[in-house]
Design an enzyme around this catalytic site. Structure first.
Site, PDB file in Angstrom:
ATOM      1  N   HIS A 135     134.245 101.316  36.713  1.00 26.51           N
ATOM      2  CA  HIS A 135     133.783 100.222  37.886  1.00 26.51           C
ATOM      3  C   HIS A 135     134.557  98.610  37.360  1.00 26.51           C
ATOM      4  O   HIS A 135     134.933  98.215  38.189  1.00 26.51           O
ATOM      5  CB  HIS A 135     132.356 100.001  37.647  1.00 26.51           C
ATOM      6  CG  HIS A 135     131.631  98.891  38.607  1.00 26.51           C
ATOM      7  ND1 HIS A 135     131.095  99.184  40.012  1.00 26.51           N
ATOM      8  CD2 HIS A 135     131.451  97.559  38.277  1.00 26.51           C
ATOM      9  CE1 HIS A 135     130.617  97.875  40.316  1.00 26.51           C
ATOM     10  NE2 HIS A 135     131.094  96.891  39.278  1.00 26.51           N
ATOM     11  N   GLU A 136     134.473  98.243  36.274  1.00 27.51           N
ATOM     12  CA  GLU A 136     134.832  97.037  35.661  1.00 27.51           C
ATOM     13  C   GLU A 136     136.473  96.992  36.062  1.00 27.51           C
ATOM     14  O   GLU A 136     137.000  96.279  36.605  1.00 27.51           O
ATOM     15  CB  GLU A 136     134.506  96.612  34.249  1.00 27.51           C
ATOM     16  CG  GLU A 136     133.035  96.581  33.940  1.00 27.51           C
ATOM     17  CD  GLU A 136     132.512  95.598  35.157  1.00 27.51           C
ATOM     18  OE1 GLU A 136     133.226  94.723  35.524  1.00 27.51           O
ATOM     19  OE2 GLU A 136     131.411  95.642  35.437  1.00 27.51           O
ATOM     20  N   HIS A 139     137.494  96.453  39.581  1.00 27.85           N
ATOM     21  CA  HIS A 139     137.397  95.218  39.989  1.00 27.85           C
ATOM     22  C   HIS A 139     138.854  94.555  39.395  1.00 27.85           C
ATOM     23  O   HIS A 139     139.295  93.704  40.433  1.00 27.85           O
ATOM     24  CB  HIS A 139     136.189  94.378  39.117  1.00 27.85           C
ATOM     25  CG  HIS A 139     135.036  94.373  39.877  1.00 27.85           C
ATOM     26  ND1 HIS A 139     134.786  94.580  41.153  1.00 27.85           N
ATOM     27  CD2 HIS A 139     133.715  94.635  39.201  1.00 27.85           C
ATOM     28  CE1 HIS A 139     133.548  94.521  41.394  1.00 27.85           C
ATOM     29  NE2 HIS A 139     132.922  94.910  40.270  1.00 27.85           N
ATOM     30  N   GLU A 203     131.368  95.087  45.241  1.00 22.02           N
ATOM     31  CA  GLU A 203     130.376  96.018  44.298  1.00 22.02           C
ATOM     32  C   GLU A 203     130.496  97.445  44.500  1.00 22.02           C
ATOM     33  O   GLU A 203     130.488  98.287  44.207  1.00 22.02           O
ATOM     34  CB  GLU A 203     129.087  95.402  43.872  1.00 22.02           C
ATOM     35  CG  GLU A 203     128.912  94.192  43.238  1.00 22.02           C
ATOM     36  CD  GLU A 203     129.521  94.563  41.850  1.00 22.02           C
ATOM     37  OE1 GLU A 203     129.489  95.385  41.191  1.00 22.02           O
ATOM     38  OE2 GLU A 203     130.046  93.053  41.497  1.00 22.02           O
TER      39      GLU A 203
END
Length: 274
Positions: A135-136, A139, A203
């Site tokens: 997930h990070e 980004h 997100e």
């Protein structure tokens, strides 16, 4: 084209931020009598400096330290594999005591940093942690962190100009001082509403990317459930509001959701499991 919806939203929010920036420049020209070139140069320099120090400030605010590869070999190995799959450079890995289980990313594709809290490392199993790391990294690949930092910089500029405009057009007494503070805060909040709108959408995109990378949404959904429960039990967090907007977990209820940097965690979990 990957994530056309996210790119379109970033373009719209970027245009809105530029409009706020242009209005602030015009007000500064009228209030201070500065020439246009000086206002433009000063504002661009301010945003540039804000972006440069934003990463440093975020890391410093949580006391992030280098993540030793000999101690966290599995984390480094997973991030290296995920980075290869995403065709980005392996980011710098750091660890911090945040008071809550959480993680965040700063920087861009060629110079990214991922910070993981010690609380998160203790809470999650290997697959759940991989979902959070994916997930990070998403980004960083999607460049939405850059939009967040620049948005915060523009909001600061607009708020400062609004405060000085009130002071210079008033009697410069105590009442004007307090009015300027209120106007500055409200103006900054107005700008950040648009930034938080893109933040909530980004997100969902990063969640979807992470699910694709690790072969399903269950690991990240399970991680979010544990993080949510862990944050409720932990009490006070060491994370300030600006860094919190970058973290994997955040929530709001009622009217607060308008100003929340994250969508409701239950909706994220539902999407990951659907």
């Amino acid at each position: 084209m990957r994530h056309l919806g996210l790119k379109a939203r970033m373009a719209v929010v970027g245009s809105v931020l530029f409009a706020f920036y242009a209005v602030a420049a015009v007000v500064a020209m009228g209030a201070f009598g500065f020439p246009l070139w000086l206002v433009a140069l000063g504002s661009l320099a301010f945003v540039g400096v804000q972006y440069k120090i934003g990463k440093w400030a975020a890391l410093r605010s949580v006391g992030a330290e280098e993540m030793p590869e000999e101690r966290f070999a599995d984390v480094h190995r997973r991030v290296e594999r995920l980075s290869d799959d995403m065709d980005i450079d392996k980011p710098r890995l750091m660890v911090a005591r945040m008071g809550v289980p959480n993680a965040f990313a700063v920087g861009r594709k060629g110079a990214g940093t991922v910070v993981v809290s010690e609380e998160l490392l203790r809470l999650l199993d290997a697959d759940e942690l991989e979902g959070v790391l994916a997930h990070e990294l998403a980004h960083i690949r999607n460049r939405d962190v850059v939009m967040m930092v620049l948005g915060q910089g523009v909001a600061s500029i607009v708020a400062i100009v609004a405060q000085w405009a009130v002071l210079l057009t008033g009697d410069n007494d105590l009442a004007d001082f307090f009015l300027a503070m209120v106007v500055g805060q409200l103006t900054q909040l107005l700008v950040m509403v648009f930034v938080f709108a893109i933040s909530r959408y980004r997100e969902y995109v990063a969640d979807r990317d992470a699910a694709d990378l690790v072969g399903g949404g269950e690991p990240l959904a399970s991680a979010l459930e544990k993080i949510s429960r862990g944050s409720e039990r932990a009490g006070d967090s060491e994370i300030d509001s600006e860094v919190s907007a970058l973290c994997i977990f955040g929530d709001g209820t009622g009217l607060a959701r308008l100003f929340a940097s994250h969508p409701p965690v239950e909706k994220r979990i539902e999407r990951l499991r659907s």
